[in-house]
Design a protein around this motif. Sequence first.
Motif, PDB file in Angstrom:
ATOM      1  N   TYR A 164       1.538   1.982  -3.564  1.00 12.46           N
ATOM      2  CA  TYR A 164       0.299   2.616  -4.076  1.00 12.46           C
ATOM      3  C   TYR A 164      -0.076   3.883  -3.802  1.00 12.46           C
ATOM      4  O   TYR A 164      -0.291   4.610  -4.690  1.00 12.46           O
ATOM      5  N   GLY A 179      -6.670  -0.241  -7.373  1.00 10.24           N
ATOM      6  CA  GLY A 179      -6.858  -0.397  -5.914  1.00 10.24           C
ATOM      7  C   GLY A 179      -7.723  -1.534  -5.448  1.00 10.24           C
ATOM      8  O   GLY A 179      -7.445  -2.187  -4.532  1.00 10.24           O
ATOM      9  N   ASP A 192      -6.597  -5.376  -3.767  1.00 11.63           N
ATOM     10  CA  ASP A 192      -7.346  -6.151  -2.673  1.00 11.63           C
ATOM     11  C   ASP A 192      -8.184  -7.377  -2.849  1.00 11.63           C
ATOM     12  O   ASP A 192      -9.060  -7.663  -2.102  1.00 11.63           O
ATOM     13  N   TRP A 246       0.882  -1.222  -0.046  1.00 12.11           N
ATOM     14  CA  TRP A 246       0.228  -0.083  -0.028  1.00 12.11           C
ATOM     15  C   TRP A 246       0.849   1.214  -0.077  1.00 12.11           C
ATOM     16  O   TRP A 246       0.436   2.281  -0.377  1.00 12.11           O
TER      17      TRP A 246
END
Length: 292
Positions: A175, A227, A231, A172
Amino acid sequence: MLKRPTSTATAGPGPIPTIIPTPTDWEVLGEAGHRTLWVTFAIMLVSSAIFTLLSWNVPTSRRIYHVLTTLTTIIATLSYFAIASGHAASYNCTTVTDSHKHVPDTHHEVCRQVYWARYVDWALTSPLLVLNLSLLAGIDGAHTLMAIVANLITVLSALFAAFGSAGTPQRWGWYAISCISYIFSLWHVGLHGSRTVGAKGNAVSKLFSSLAIFSLVVWTAYPVVWGVVLDHKTNVDTEIIIYAVLDTLIKPFFGLWLLVSHRALAETNIDLGGWWSHGFASEGRIRIGDEE
């Protein structure tokens, strides 16, 4: 007479709870995703041919948009062919813990297909799209270079996150870096472009604003979808279909819009000097027939 005590049956040990290990979960493309890849490949191929034909009757000095746009769809064509033919893909495997009531936890792996060719495509084509917008708006070289580098960092950070372990801060973190770089790229193009494009007239300003807003909407959809994919909230086929739609909008559709508008607006022409048309060796010569 005393009786011998009779033996009583005692319960033996019960069966030991056993667990069958969960096999590896492979998240791969299906028929819908495979068909979408080939259809998008055909769209990119036909678009490249159309953009090439549109450039034939355009002088070399005015062909910069055509060259950048055609290169964008050619690279996308190669990328989609590589993915559709079963190449340019790898797996990102994550260990998942399975909890049980009476026995220790077990673990299994979830391996998802990651198409690294897609990131190579974006790393090459996104700077070309940024360059098209920068040239249209008349942005200076310094801000254009910063926008291109920020865009490249956006794509590379996304690639690193795609191969990171699920749920980890590192993943993350990449990201977040990707999103921040994307904002910087938008700032360099949008803010400075809106300031410089006014010198080209109202028609070019409207064209740049329309293309910039369109690009903003489509480009912003990429990190949002990415995103969600990161996940594991969507399957591979859905991911392929969404990215195919976005790629078609930002490459063939954007390119056709730009080239058709450029043909109708003389103010969008760019003077790149003699180098673009004749090379450095011809600098200083008098060329008869050069267009004004």
